[in-house]
Design an enzyme around this catalytic site. Structure first.
Site: not given
Ligand code: HAX
Length: 467
Positions: A268, A298, A347, A356, A402
């Protein structure tokens, strides 16, 4: 070091302002008028002295992996450390809670106000109570929404997601952009920041009003609660949403403070900055940022978390089982095996529990220690990091912001969880647009990083090998 340099330069650049600012009586506009030439001079000095030095390399993994950790964004208002979490102008969340003015008075008399934090993010200085209050007043004055926007929002179907409604409302307000008008009339680029600041103050002032209208249009009868000039930004937002409890006002202050900024690379903030770099005005820039926030990886994760917890409760209630460590573990594995993420965990930068999350847990321990959903959130924290670690994919198995926000709102009867990201959207404007202000004041250029093709990568690495 930069802060010291700022103070030194400030004393020489604008002596006429010094007395007002020193006494803590200058308005935000006056304070920034004093500060802008100082920061401009600092940036010129930084570029001149260090412009050619290297601060990082880029691997192929980073190029094709979402740009993680590539240091290519300039963001002054906050900095994120993977282990420690966020610092706003150098201050951690507990430090903000100790130092920033509150609604009732100086620091320590409750949660800091988001207005005080905005002052800090914009000026790099902790405000006095009088300065924070002057910003509260400034925003209150600007909060009216034009009738055409009220009518437009009322015309939208209730089934349109609240985030989309918020974006529509903000885009419609763009008609009154003072920056766009000034640009069209040929204003000199040195003056951009003044008109940008006008827009930013207007957007901050009007966003809670828009958000309250969206809430009422979607879930109530279209009318919003009345506001009160003796209240602060957060309490007035709460009143507009129909909440009238000092404890909820405190939650709103905490919520708006901790969600406001998370350095520049999150989707964002980055989107707002990118769009702003084309000289799109703050309405256009932040609407784009809101669209990024509305994605489930996000900001939308806060609504997803609540949905996940409710689904979990419903499932085990139907099966006559308790919600405990065993059943949560089972539910977490079912989620992962069905190819979904566990919302609220993981994250892109953080590698520890998000501070947070911790600040919200402390709020819950103080105000709602016996709440059923709060206890479930605590139990989830006891098991999900182990599940994610065993799953073996995520780099950070710990909770993010979140994972906690929804249960606090739910406790106070705020159960419309498809709306939760709108609250995040009101808050994120504070940080993202503080930086847009500095982008304009410092004359930051159009953002345009280099992209490459897979063919280019292969040729490049093969050529490098042969050298
Ligand atoms: N549940 C399951 N799998 C997860 C996970 C979770 N909570 N977090 C990461 N992974 C997976 C990823 O999907 C990725 O899988 P693939 O290799 O199959 O693609 C793998 O673990 C490696 O990911 P990562 O390097 O640890 O994490 P990223 O930097 O790629 O992504 C995310 C960060 C926040 C998008 C990810 O942790 C996620 O999807 N979390 C759940 C959604 C979430 O809570 N989002 C909010 C984040 C905070 C924010 O921005 N708030 O606004």
């Amino acid at each position: 070091m930069i802060t010291h340099m700022s103070r030194r330069l400030r004393n020489t650049v604008a002596p006429s302002m010094k007395s007002l600012a020193t006494r803590g009586m200058a308005s935000i506009q006056e304070t920034l008028t004093e500060l802008v030439p100082v920061k401009q001079a600092e940036l010129v000095a930084l570029k001149k002295e260090h412009g050619h030095k290297v601060i990082g390399d880029v691997t192929v993994d980073q190029c094709i992996g979402g740009g993680r950790d590539i240091k290519s964004l300039f963001w002054e208002t906050s900095l994120l450390d993977a282990q420690e979490g966020i610092r706003f102008r150098g201050y951690s969340i507990p430090e903000l809670q100790q130092k920033l003015p509150t609604f009732k008075g100086p620091a320590g008399q409750g949660e800091p106000t988001p207005e005080a934090l905005v002052w800090l993010m914009l000026t790099d200085t902790i405000p006095t109570k009088a300065e924070a209050d002057s910003l509260t007043h400034e925003l209150y004055k600007r909060s009216e929404i034009p009738q055409h926007v009220v009518a437009l929002l009322k015309s939208l179907p209730k089934s349109l997601h609240p985030m989309s409604q918020l974006v529509v409302g903000l885009m419609a307000l763009q008609k009154d952009s003072k920056f766009a008008a000034a640009y069209a009339s040929g204003v000199h680029k040195k003056e951009y920041w003044k008109h940008t600041l006008e827009d930013i103050l207007d957007v901050w002032a009007k966003l809670p009003e828009l958000a309250a209208l969206v809430f009422s249009n979607t879930y109530k009868d279209g009318s919003v609660g009345s506001k009160d000039p003796s209240l602060d930004y957060s309490a007035n937002f709460a009143r507009r949403l129909g909440y009238n409890k000092p404890e909820f006002d405190e939650l709103m202050r905490l919520y708006l403070v901790i969600h406001s900024d998370h350095e520049g690379g999150n989707a964002s903030a980055h989107t707002t900055h990118l769009v702003g770099s084309t000289l799109s005005d703050p309405y256009l820039s932040y609407s784009a940022g809101l669209n990024a926030l509305a994605g489930p990886l996000h900001g939308l994760a806060n609504q997803e978390v609540l949905g996940w917890i409710l689904d979990l409760q419903k499932k085990f209630k139907a099966e006559g089982k308790p919600v405990n460590k065993e059943t949560i573990t089972q539910f977490a594995w079912e989620t992962l095996k069905s190819g979904k993420v566990i919302p609220g965990y993981g994250h892109a930068v953080l590698r520890k529990t998000d501070p947070r999350y911790t600040s919200q847990r402390e709020f819950a321990l103080k105000y709602l220690p016996d709440d059923e959903l709060f206890k479930i959130v605590g139990t989830i924290y006891e098991v999900v990091p182990d599940v994610l670690t065993e799953h073996g994919k995520t780099k950070n198995p710990y909770p993010n912001v979140d994972s906690h926000s929804g249960v606090l709102l739910w406790h106070y009867g705020f159960k419309e969880f498809n709306y939760y990201t709108v609250l995040f959207g009101v808050s994120r404007a504070l940080g993202a647009l503080s930086q847009v202000f500095w982008d304009r004041a410092l004359g930051m250029p159009l953002e345009r990083p280099k992209s490459v093709t897979s063919k280019w990568i292969l040729e490049h690495v093969n050529n490098s090998k042969s050298q």
